[in-house]
Design a protein around this motif. Structure first.
Motif, PDB file in Angstrom:
ATOM      1  N   ASP A   1      57.747  50.219  29.646  1.00 14.54           N
ATOM      2  CA  ASP A   1      56.699  50.409  30.492  1.00 14.54           C
ATOM      3  C   ASP A   1      56.352  49.542  31.655  1.00 14.54           C
ATOM      4  O   ASP A   1      55.943  49.941  32.602  1.00 14.54           O
ATOM      5  N   LEU A   2      56.550  48.515  31.360  1.00 10.80           N
ATOM      6  CA  LEU A   2      56.180  47.120  32.325  1.00 10.80           C
ATOM      7  C   LEU A   2      57.130  47.291  33.708  1.00 10.80           C
ATOM      8  O   LEU A   2      56.766  47.159  34.658  1.00 10.80           O
ATOM      9  N   VAL A   3      58.446  47.551  33.382  1.00 11.03           N
ATOM     10  CA  VAL A   3      59.528  47.902  34.321  1.00 11.03           C
ATOM     11  C   VAL A   3      59.197  48.998  35.196  1.00 11.03           C
ATOM     12  O   VAL A   3      59.273  49.352  36.335  1.00 11.03           O
ATOM     13  N   VAL A   4      59.004  50.246  34.208  1.00 10.53           N
ATOM     14  CA  VAL A   4      58.839  51.563  35.223  1.00 10.53           C
ATOM     15  C   VAL A   4      57.464  51.466  36.023  1.00 10.53           C
ATOM     16  O   VAL A   4      57.436  52.202  37.368  1.00 10.53           O
TER      17      VAL A   4
ATOM     18  N   ALA B   1      55.484  49.114  43.082  1.00 12.25           N
ATOM     19  CA  ALA B   1      56.079  48.275  44.127  1.00 12.25           C
ATOM     20  C   ALA B   1      56.554  49.415  45.215  1.00 12.25           C
ATOM     21  O   ALA B   1      56.398  49.172  46.417  1.00 12.25           O
ATOM     22  N   ALA B   2      56.847  50.663  44.913  1.00 10.18           N
ATOM     23  CA  ALA B   2      57.138  51.800  45.810  1.00 10.18           C
ATOM     24  C   ALA B   2      56.025  52.184  46.574  1.00 10.18           C
ATOM     25  O   ALA B   2      56.090  52.517  47.853  1.00 10.18           O
ATOM     26  N   GLU B   3      54.717  52.164  45.946  1.00 10.09           N
ATOM     27  CA  GLU B   3      53.604  52.419  46.331  1.00 10.09           C
ATOM     28  C   GLU B   3      53.274  51.608  47.501  1.00 10.09           C
ATOM     29  O   GLU B   3      52.600  52.073  48.770  1.00 10.09           O
TER      30      GLU B   3
ATOM     31  N   PRO C   1      51.293  47.056  35.034  1.00 13.85           N
ATOM     32  CA  PRO C   1      50.818  47.643  36.415  1.00 13.85           C
ATOM     33  C   PRO C   1      50.424  48.823  36.605  1.00 13.85           C
ATOM     34  O   PRO C   1      50.919  49.742  36.226  1.00 13.85           O
ATOM     35  N   GLY C   2      49.323  48.773  37.419  1.00  9.51           N
ATOM     36  CA  GLY C   2      48.897  50.084  38.056  1.00  9.51           C
ATOM     37  C   GLY C   2      47.675  50.646  36.872  1.00  9.51           C
ATOM     38  O   GLY C   2      47.178  51.629  37.038  1.00  9.51           O
TER      39      GLY C   2
END
Length: 157
Positions: free
Chosen positions: A67-70, A76-78, A114-115
């Motif tokens: 989950d952390l990597v995804v 990062a893409a956002e 993240p997020g």
């Protein structure tokens, strides 16, 4: 007798015998020690569930790291996107934690991802309020929190 402490001691001895206290040597020593202690399980007077809990905690760590990597890649893409597509929102997520430790672990893992951010827990402990950076569908965010709840429940069982 604490089997976990013995396993840590065996991991340290493995790394000492290997000649270097590197993370790889310590992990390998821990794994070899776990297998050795599992093989010697009949010698222990009392079974404390260690041999069930350790694989469950390992699975919880693997689920969280995935989950952390995804999530990190999505954030990062956002950030790199010219026109942001994020739709922040707050979602009430039902909890059925059996203990305060389960509740704390789930809310901490949500915050570390993240997020997402754990905002509050209801007075009865039955609802976790989560702020999400990408809330297209509230059920999707509830599902991702539920995906963390299941391994946490198994780890604390």
């Amino acid at each position: 007798m604490n089997i976990y402490a013995i396993n840590l001691l065996l991991a340290g001895l493995w790394a000492a015998l290997a000649g270097a206290f590197t993370p790889a040597n310590l992990v390998m020593g821990f794994a070899v020690g776990f297998v050795a202690l599992w093989a010697a399980k009949p010698l222990f007077a009392r079974e404390d569930g260690y041999f069930l809990r350790a694989p469950r905690l390992t699975w919880l760590a693997a689920v969280f790291l995935y989950d952390l990597v995804v999530s990190s890649l999505a954030v990062a893409a956002e950030v790199l996107r010219v026109r942001p597509r994020n739709r922040p929102g707050i979602v009430a997520t039902p909890l059925d934690a059996r203990s305060g430790a389960e509740l704390l672990t789930v809310s901490s893992l949500v915050t570390l991802t993240p997020g997402t951010l754990s905002l509050d827990v209801s007075d009865d402990g039955g609802t976790l309020y989560v702020h999400g950076m990408f809330v297209e569908d509230a059920e999707e965010l509830r599902g991702s929190v539920a995906a963390l709840k299941a391994p946490v429940r198994r780890a604390f069982a």
